[in-house]
Design a protein around this motif. Sequence first.
Motif, PDB file in Angstrom:
ATOM      1  N   ALA A  12      11.594  37.027  15.588  1.00  0.00           N
ATOM      2  CA  ALA A  12      12.084  37.716  16.784  1.00  0.00           C
ATOM      3  C   ALA A  12      13.599  37.569  16.756  1.00  0.00           C
ATOM      4  CB  ALA A  12      11.491  37.113  18.045  1.00  0.00           C
ATOM      5  N   VAL A  13      14.261  38.634  16.363  1.00  0.00           N
ATOM      6  CA  VAL A  13      15.705  38.602  16.185  1.00  0.00           C
ATOM      7  C   VAL A  13      16.346  39.522  17.207  1.00  0.00           C
ATOM      8  CG1 VAL A  13      17.593  39.046  14.581  1.00  0.00           C
ATOM      9  CG2 VAL A  13      15.425  38.126  13.725  1.00  0.00           C
ATOM     10  N   GLY A  14      17.207  38.936  18.040  1.00  0.00           N
ATOM     11  CA  GLY A  14      17.901  39.699  19.062  1.00  0.00           C
ATOM     12  C   GLY A  14      19.311  40.040  18.649  1.00  0.00           C
ATOM     13  N   GLU A  15      19.721  41.257  18.995  1.00  0.00           N
ATOM     14  CA  GLU A  15      21.091  41.709  18.742  1.00  0.00           C
ATOM     15  C   GLU A  15      21.637  42.261  20.059  1.00  0.00           C
ATOM     16  OE1 GLU A  15      23.155  45.375  16.404  1.00  0.00           O
ATOM     17  OE2 GLU A  15      21.645  44.239  15.306  1.00  0.00           O
ATOM     18  N   VAL A  16      22.749  41.714  20.504  1.00  0.00           N
ATOM     19  CA  VAL A  16      23.333  42.116  21.774  1.00  0.00           C
ATOM     20  C   VAL A  16      24.421  43.147  21.521  1.00  0.00           C
ATOM     21  CG1 VAL A  16      24.617  41.346  23.805  1.00  0.00           C
ATOM     22  CG2 VAL A  16      22.834  39.886  22.831  1.00  0.00           C
ATOM     23  N   ARG A  20      23.022  44.969  26.693  1.00  0.00           N
ATOM     24  CA  ARG A  20      21.630  45.147  26.270  1.00  0.00           C
ATOM     25  C   ARG A  20      21.335  44.319  25.025  1.00  0.00           C
ATOM     26  NH1 ARG A  20      17.220  48.480  26.735  1.00  0.00           N
ATOM     27  NH2 ARG A  20      18.261  49.633  28.394  1.00  0.00           N
ATOM     28  N   VAL A  21      20.162  43.692  25.025  1.00  0.00           N
ATOM     29  CA  VAL A  21      19.673  43.012  23.839  1.00  0.00           C
ATOM     30  C   VAL A  21      18.543  43.850  23.251  1.00  0.00           C
ATOM     31  CG1 VAL A  21      18.006  41.544  25.105  1.00  0.00           C
ATOM     32  CG2 VAL A  21      18.834  40.837  22.849  1.00  0.00           C
ATOM     33  N   THR A  22      18.587  44.010  21.949  1.00  0.00           N
ATOM     34  CA  THR A  22      17.496  44.660  21.223  1.00  0.00           C
ATOM     35  C   THR A  22      16.852  43.588  20.358  1.00  0.00           C
ATOM     36  OG1 THR A  22      18.621  46.792  21.205  1.00  0.00           O
ATOM     37  CG2 THR A  22      16.873  46.463  19.573  1.00  0.00           C
ATOM     38  N   VAL A  23      15.553  43.384  20.574  1.00  0.00           N
ATOM     39  CA  VAL A  23      14.824  42.342  19.851  1.00  0.00           C
ATOM     40  C   VAL A  23      13.816  43.011  18.928  1.00  0.00           C
ATOM     41  CG1 VAL A  23      13.417  40.263  20.033  1.00  0.00           C
ATOM     42  CG2 VAL A  23      15.071  40.810  21.832  1.00  0.00           C
ATOM     43  N   ARG A  24      13.958  42.754  17.643  1.00  0.00           N
ATOM     44  CA  ARG A  24      13.014  43.267  16.655  1.00  0.00           C
ATOM     45  C   ARG A  24      12.035  42.139  16.315  1.00  0.00           C
ATOM     46  NH1 ARG A  24      17.494  45.848  16.228  1.00  0.00           N
ATOM     47  NH2 ARG A  24      17.565  48.077  15.846  1.00  0.00           N
ATOM     48  N   VAL A  25      10.763  42.421  16.544  1.00  0.00           N
ATOM     49  CA  VAL A  25       9.722  41.404  16.390  1.00  0.00           C
ATOM     50  C   VAL A  25       8.772  41.837  15.286  1.00  0.00           C
ATOM     51  CG1 VAL A  25       7.961  40.069  17.591  1.00  0.00           C
ATOM     52  CG2 VAL A  25       9.918  40.967  18.871  1.00  0.00           C
ATOM     53  N   THR A  26       8.426  40.882  14.406  1.00  0.00           N
ATOM     54  CA  THR A  26       7.441  41.132  13.360  1.00  0.00           C
ATOM     55  C   THR A  26       6.427  40.001  13.346  1.00  0.00           C
ATOM     56  OG1 THR A  26       8.778  40.014  11.684  1.00  0.00           O
ATOM     57  CG2 THR A  26       9.069  42.392  11.886  1.00  0.00           C
ATOM     58  N   GLY A  27       5.239  40.303  12.829  1.00  0.00           N
ATOM     59  CA  GLY A  27       4.201  39.283  12.689  1.00  0.00           C
ATOM     60  C   GLY A  27       3.349  39.146  13.927  1.00  0.00           C
ATOM     61  N   LEU A  51      12.560  45.960  23.416  1.00  0.00           N
ATOM     62  CA  LEU A  51      11.696  45.156  22.566  1.00  0.00           C
ATOM     63  C   LEU A  51      11.063  46.073  21.536  1.00  0.00           C
ATOM     64  CD1 LEU A  51       9.832  42.952  25.195  1.00  0.00           C
ATOM     65  CD2 LEU A  51      11.925  42.427  23.927  1.00  0.00           C
ATOM     66  N   ASP A  52      11.448  45.898  20.292  1.00  0.00           N
ATOM     67  CA  ASP A  52      10.889  46.687  19.200  1.00  0.00           C
ATOM     68  C   ASP A  52       9.727  45.892  18.615  1.00  0.00           C
ATOM     69  OD1 ASP A  52      10.226  48.040  16.907  1.00  0.00           O
ATOM     70  OD2 ASP A  52      12.301  48.377  16.281  1.00  0.00           O
ATOM     71  N   LEU A  53       8.513  46.246  19.036  1.00  0.00           N
ATOM     72  CA  LEU A  53       7.305  45.536  18.614  1.00  0.00           C
ATOM     73  C   LEU A  53       6.548  46.310  17.552  1.00  0.00           C
ATOM     74  CD1 LEU A  53       6.031  44.438  22.152  1.00  0.00           C
ATOM     75  CD2 LEU A  53       7.588  43.222  20.605  1.00  0.00           C
ATOM     76  N   ILE A  78      14.158  47.729  30.962  1.00  0.00           N
ATOM     77  CA  ILE A  78      13.514  47.276  29.734  1.00  0.00           C
ATOM     78  C   ILE A  78      12.701  48.423  29.165  1.00  0.00           C
ATOM     79  CG2 ILE A  78      11.484  46.349  30.928  1.00  0.00           C
ATOM     80  CD1 ILE A  78      11.443  44.093  28.782  1.00  0.00           C
ATOM     81  N   GLU A  79      12.703  48.509  27.849  1.00  0.00           N
ATOM     82  CA  GLU A  79      11.840  49.462  27.162  1.00  0.00           C
ATOM     83  C   GLU A  79      11.134  48.730  26.036  1.00  0.00           C
ATOM     84  OE1 GLU A  79      13.967  52.733  25.406  1.00  0.00           O
ATOM     85  OE2 GLU A  79      15.368  51.426  24.393  1.00  0.00           O
ATOM     86  N   VAL A  80       9.891  49.126  25.797  1.00  0.00           N
ATOM     87  CA  VAL A  80       9.063  48.478  24.783  1.00  0.00           C
ATOM     88  C   VAL A  80       8.601  49.536  23.796  1.00  0.00           C
ATOM     89  CG1 VAL A  80       6.957  47.165  24.362  1.00  0.00           C
ATOM     90  CG2 VAL A  80       8.325  46.705  26.408  1.00  0.00           C
TER      91      VAL A  80
END
Length: 105
Positions: A12-16, A20-27, A51-53, A78-80
């Motif tokens: 879960a890597v966040g980039e500000v 706004r923070v964009t978090v790319r999540v894998t696994g 949240l990029d899930l 927030i957007e998912v």
Amino acid sequence: MDQEGADPGFSAVGEVTGDRVTVRVTGEVDMATAGALHQAATPARVTAATLDLRGVTFFDSAAIHTLVRLVEHYGGAIEVLPSDRVRRVLEISGLGGQPWLEDCG
């Protein structure tokens, strides 16, 4: 946080950018990793989140709880972006029609 038994492919890597923070999540997002997702999604001084899930392969009740906490934290800012698996879990849980859930299909 205890990560024993956590999916070694989880990240879960966040980039500000601005406020706004964009978090790319894998696994797998589960009891062992949900806290790391929450931490990545709530850095100081941000007021919005994406949240990029799309890379998530497993999403359980702990993940749903964390997502609901993040929605409460950010309100309408927030957007998912769900993977097919995340979308299915959210539909089963009754959250499939939420305005923060984007259509990635």
